[in-house]
Design a protein around this motif. Structure first.
Motif, PDB file in Angstrom:
ATOM      1  N   GLY A  42       0.813  -1.220   0.000  1.00 57.34           N
ATOM      2  CA  GLY A  42       0.000   0.000   0.000  1.00 57.34           C
ATOM      3  C   GLY A  42       0.839   1.259   0.000  1.00 57.34           C
ATOM      4  O   GLY A  42       0.559   2.216  -0.725  1.00 57.34           O
ATOM      5  N   PHE A  43       1.900   1.261   0.800  1.00 60.64           N
ATOM      6  CA  PHE A  43       2.778   2.430   0.881  1.00 60.64           C
ATOM      7  C   PHE A  43       3.547   2.613  -0.425  1.00 60.64           C
ATOM      8  O   PHE A  43       3.689   3.728  -0.918  1.00 60.64           O
ATOM      9  CB  PHE A  43       3.747   2.264   2.061  1.00 60.64           C
ATOM     10  N   GLY A  44       4.024   1.516  -0.995  1.00 63.12           N
ATOM     11  CA  GLY A  44       4.767   1.602  -2.253  1.00 63.12           C
ATOM     12  C   GLY A  44       3.887   2.025  -3.420  1.00 63.12           C
ATOM     13  O   GLY A  44       4.299   2.813  -4.271  1.00 63.12           O
ATOM     14  N   LEU A  45       2.656   1.512  -3.468  1.00 64.02           N
ATOM     15  CA  LEU A  45       1.760   1.884  -4.564  1.00 64.02           C
ATOM     16  C   LEU A  45       1.296   3.329  -4.467  1.00 64.02           C
ATOM     17  O   LEU A  45       0.930   3.933  -5.479  1.00 64.02           O
ATOM     18  CB  LEU A  45       0.557   0.944  -4.621  1.00 64.02           C
ATOM     19  N   GLU A  46       1.312   3.889  -3.263  1.00 61.86           N
ATOM     20  CA  GLU A  46       0.946   5.304  -3.121  1.00 61.86           C
ATOM     21  C   GLU A  46       1.918   6.199  -3.870  1.00 61.86           C
ATOM     22  O   GLU A  46       1.547   7.261  -4.347  1.00 61.86           O
ATOM     23  CB  GLU A  46       0.890   5.677  -1.632  1.00 61.86           C
ATOM     24  N   MET A  47       3.145   5.775  -3.998  1.00 61.38           N
ATOM     25  CA  MET A  47       4.141   6.572  -4.720  1.00 61.38           C
ATOM     26  C   MET A  47       3.802   6.677  -6.207  1.00 61.38           C
ATOM     27  O   MET A  47       4.242   7.591  -6.888  1.00 61.38           O
ATOM     28  CB  MET A  47       5.549   5.980  -4.564  1.00 61.38           C
ATOM     29  N   LEU A  48       3.009   5.738  -6.720  1.00 68.73           N
ATOM     30  CA  LEU A  48       2.677   5.718  -8.150  1.00 68.73           C
ATOM     31  C   LEU A  48       1.377   6.439  -8.484  1.00 68.73           C
ATOM     32  O   LEU A  48       1.026   6.537  -9.655  1.00 68.73           O
ATOM     33  CB  LEU A  48       2.572   4.273  -8.637  1.00 68.73           C
ATOM     34  N   VAL A  49       0.665   6.921  -7.490  1.00 70.88           N
ATOM     35  CA  VAL A  49      -0.660   7.496  -7.738  1.00 70.88           C
ATOM     36  C   VAL A  49      -0.591   8.735  -8.619  1.00 70.88           C
ATOM     37  O   VAL A  49      -1.313   8.847  -9.612  1.00 70.88           O
ATOM     38  CB  VAL A  49      -1.377   7.803  -6.404  1.00 70.88           C
ATOM     39  N   ILE A  50       0.279   9.668  -8.305  1.00 67.32           N
ATOM     40  CA  ILE A  50       0.339  10.923  -9.067  1.00 67.32           C
ATOM     41  C   ILE A  50       0.855  10.676 -10.476  1.00 67.32           C
ATOM     42  O   ILE A  50       0.279  11.152 -11.448  1.00 67.32           O
ATOM     43  CB  ILE A  50       1.218  11.956  -8.337  1.00 67.32           C
ATOM     44  N   SER A  51       1.925   9.898 -10.583  1.00 68.45           N
ATOM     45  CA  SER A  51       2.534   9.706 -11.899  1.00 68.45           C
ATOM     46  C   SER A  51       1.709   8.797 -12.799  1.00 68.45           C
ATOM     47  O   SER A  51       1.855   8.847 -14.020  1.00 68.45           O
ATOM     48  CB  SER A  51       3.954   9.149 -11.748  1.00 68.45           C
ATOM     49  N   SER A  52       0.824   7.975 -12.228  1.00 66.92           N
ATOM     50  CA  SER A  52      -0.027   7.127 -13.071  1.00 66.92           C
ATOM     51  C   SER A  52      -1.432   7.702 -13.222  1.00 66.92           C
ATOM     52  O   SER A  52      -2.309   7.024 -13.747  1.00 66.92           O
ATOM     53  CB  SER A  52      -0.119   5.721 -12.482  1.00 66.92           C
ATOM     54  N   ALA A  53      -1.636   8.910 -12.777  1.00 72.57           N
ATOM     55  CA  ALA A  53      -2.936   9.593 -12.841  1.00 72.57           C
ATOM     56  C   ALA A  53      -4.017   8.768 -12.141  1.00 72.57           C
ATOM     57  O   ALA A  53      -5.126   8.613 -12.629  1.00 72.57           O
ATOM     58  CB  ALA A  53      -3.327   9.885 -14.287  1.00 72.57           C
ATOM     59  N   SER A  54      -3.686   8.210 -11.000  1.00 72.26           N
ATOM     60  CA  SER A  54      -4.575   7.415 -10.141  1.00 72.26           C
ATOM     61  C   SER A  54      -5.065   6.120 -10.784  1.00 72.26           C
ATOM     62  O   SER A  54      -5.957   5.474 -10.245  1.00 72.26           O
ATOM     63  CB  SER A  54      -5.783   8.242  -9.689  1.00 72.26           C
ATOM     64  N   ASN A  78      -1.421   2.976   2.493  1.00 79.52           N
ATOM     65  CA  ASN A  78      -1.735   3.956   1.462  1.00 79.52           C
ATOM     66  C   ASN A  78      -2.124   5.284   2.073  1.00 79.52           C
ATOM     67  O   ASN A  78      -1.689   6.343   1.612  1.00 79.52           O
ATOM     68  CB  ASN A  78      -2.857   3.405   0.579  1.00 79.52           C
ATOM     69  N   VAL A  79      -2.917   5.251   3.132  1.00 80.01           N
ATOM     70  CA  VAL A  79      -3.338   6.486   3.805  1.00 80.01           C
ATOM     71  C   VAL A  79      -2.137   7.188   4.436  1.00 80.01           C
ATOM     72  O   VAL A  79      -1.984   8.409   4.325  1.00 80.01           O
ATOM     73  CB  VAL A  79      -4.431   6.192   4.859  1.00 80.01           C
ATOM     74  N   ILE A  80      -1.269   6.414   5.077  1.00 79.11           N
ATOM     75  CA  ILE A  80      -0.082   7.012   5.681  1.00 79.11           C
ATOM     76  C   ILE A  80       0.815   7.599   4.605  1.00 79.11           C
ATOM     77  O   ILE A  80       1.404   8.672   4.779  1.00 79.11           O
ATOM     78  CB  ILE A  80       0.657   5.987   6.572  1.00 79.11           C
ATOM     79  N   GLY A  81       0.903   6.934   3.452  1.00 79.75           N
ATOM     80  CA  GLY A  81       1.660   7.492   2.327  1.00 79.75           C
ATOM     81  C   GLY A  81       1.083   8.812   1.853  1.00 79.75           C
ATOM     82  O   GLY A  81       1.809   9.727   1.479  1.00 79.75           O
ATOM     83  N   LYS A  82      -0.248   8.913   1.871  1.00 74.21           N
ATOM     84  CA  LYS A  82      -0.887  10.178   1.487  1.00 74.21           C
ATOM     85  C   LYS A  82      -0.599  11.274   2.513  1.00 74.21           C
ATOM     86  O   LYS A  82      -0.321  12.413   2.157  1.00 74.21           O
ATOM     87  CB  LYS A  82      -2.392  10.000   1.383  1.00 74.21           C
ATOM     88  N   LEU A  83      -0.691  10.921   3.789  1.00 74.11           N
ATOM     89  CA  LEU A  83      -0.511  11.918   4.845  1.00 74.11           C
ATOM     90  C   LEU A  83       0.920  12.437   4.925  1.00 74.11           C
ATOM     91  O   LEU A  83       1.138  13.563   5.355  1.00 74.11           O
ATOM     92  CB  LEU A  83      -0.925  11.340   6.200  1.00 74.11           C
ATOM     93  N   THR A  84       1.884  11.628   4.520  1.00 74.28           N
ATOM     94  CA  THR A  84       3.276  12.082   4.576  1.00 74.28           C
ATOM     95  C   THR A  84       3.625  13.025   3.438  1.00 74.28           C
ATOM     96  O   THR A  84       4.659  13.685   3.484  1.00 74.28           O
ATOM     97  CB  THR A  84       4.243  10.890   4.519  1.00 74.28           C
ATOM     98  N   LEU A  85       2.807  13.064   2.417  1.00 71.32           N
ATOM     99  CA  LEU A  85       3.033  13.884   1.221  1.00 71.32           C
ATOM    100  C   LEU A  85       4.338  13.516   0.499  1.00 71.32           C
ATOM    101  O   LEU A  85       4.891  14.324  -0.237  1.00 71.32           O
ATOM    102  CB  LEU A  85       3.021  15.377   1.558  1.00 71.32           C
ATOM    103  N   LEU A  86       4.842  12.319   0.722  1.00 70.94           N
ATOM    104  CA  LEU A  86       6.072  11.884   0.068  1.00 70.94           C
ATOM    105  C   LEU A  86       5.970  11.849  -1.454  1.00 70.94           C
ATOM    106  O   LEU A  86       6.929  12.223  -2.127  1.00 70.94           O
ATOM    107  CB  LEU A  86       6.485  10.500   0.588  1.00 70.94           C
ATOM    108  N   PRO A  87       4.846  11.396  -2.039  1.00 69.21           N
ATOM    109  CA  PRO A  87       4.795  11.390  -3.505  1.00 69.21           C
ATOM    110  C   PRO A  87       4.977  12.777  -4.116  1.00 69.21           C
ATOM    111  O   PRO A  87       5.624  12.921  -5.156  1.00 69.21           O
ATOM    112  CB  PRO A  87       3.412  10.832  -3.818  1.00 69.21           C
ATOM    113  N   VAL A  88       4.441  13.786  -3.471  1.00 67.34           N
ATOM    114  CA  VAL A  88       4.574  15.150  -3.990  1.00 67.34           C
ATOM    115  C   VAL A  88       6.008  15.642  -3.834  1.00 67.34           C
ATOM    116  O   VAL A  88       6.570  16.283  -4.733  1.00 67.34           O
ATOM    117  CB  VAL A  88       3.587  16.102  -3.266  1.00 67.34           C
TER     118      VAL A  88
END
Length: 187
Positions: A42-54, A78-88
């Motif tokens: 879940g955490f790893g896939l959160e990194m792909l959300v922005i670049s894959s357009a969800s 996934n939620v923790i990945g969102k809250l950390t704002l790491l993908p951005v």
């Protein structure tokens, strides 16, 4: 009679959300390996959300099920990945990393800007060029997702086992106290 409600500021709410999700993670069923694997996916896939357009969310549940990870733990990851704002925060670095790995320039169609009007009239060249412009970011974020997923697997596994051991110690001390009370009452 008025009830006084505590108003928490943004950082306190963020900390409380982290703590709540972490406690949910540690109490989810399935054992340390299953929970850690689900969280890492879940955490790893959160990194792909922005670049894959969800679009990665289409594959989210099948990937977790095929890997035999815990779905609740993957959602929490996934939620923790969102809250950390790491993908951005990692997106510019991912684009540079992607350009290092795939150094060629991807150029399709004209270089005009993206227009919904042209898209509605059947001109998909601008959409294709928009998607191909994100290939470098997708490659970089995939690498970051794999690295952060592996790291988070070991971190969550460690904390899960530590919490399990602490829970067993607390249970043992409670039962010893109960036994002492019972023995005291019989004597």
């Amino acid at each position: 009679m008025s009830i006084k409600q505590n108003k928490y500021n943004f950082f306190q709410r963020l900390g409380r959300a982290f703590k709540l999700n972490f406690l949910k993670l540690l109490r989810s069923p399935g054992g340390a390996k299953k929970v850690s694997l689900g969280f890492a996916i879940g955490f790893g896939l959160e990194m792909l959300v922005i670049s894959s357009a969800s679009l990665i969310y289409i594959l989210f549940v099948p990937i977790v099920r095929l890997a035999k990870g815990s779905l609740p733990a993957s959602i929490i990851g996934n939620v923790i990945g969102k809250l950390t704002l790491l993908p951005v925060l990692l997106l510019p670095f991912a684009r540079k990393l992607g350009k290092l790995i795939l150094p060629m320039k991807v150029k399709l169609g004209d270089n005009g800007s993206f227009s919904f009007n042209r898209l509605l009239h059947g001109d998909f060249h601008s959409l294709v060029s928009l998607i191909h412009g994100g290939v470098h970011a997708l490659i970089g974020m995939t690498i970051f997702g794999i690295i952060l997923g592996v790291i988070s697997y070991f971190i969550v596994h460690y904390f899960y086992e530590k919490e399990r051991i602490n829970r067993l110690k607390r249970r043992r001390t409670r039962s010893e106290i109960r036994i002492k009370r019972i023995n005291k009452n019989f004597i």
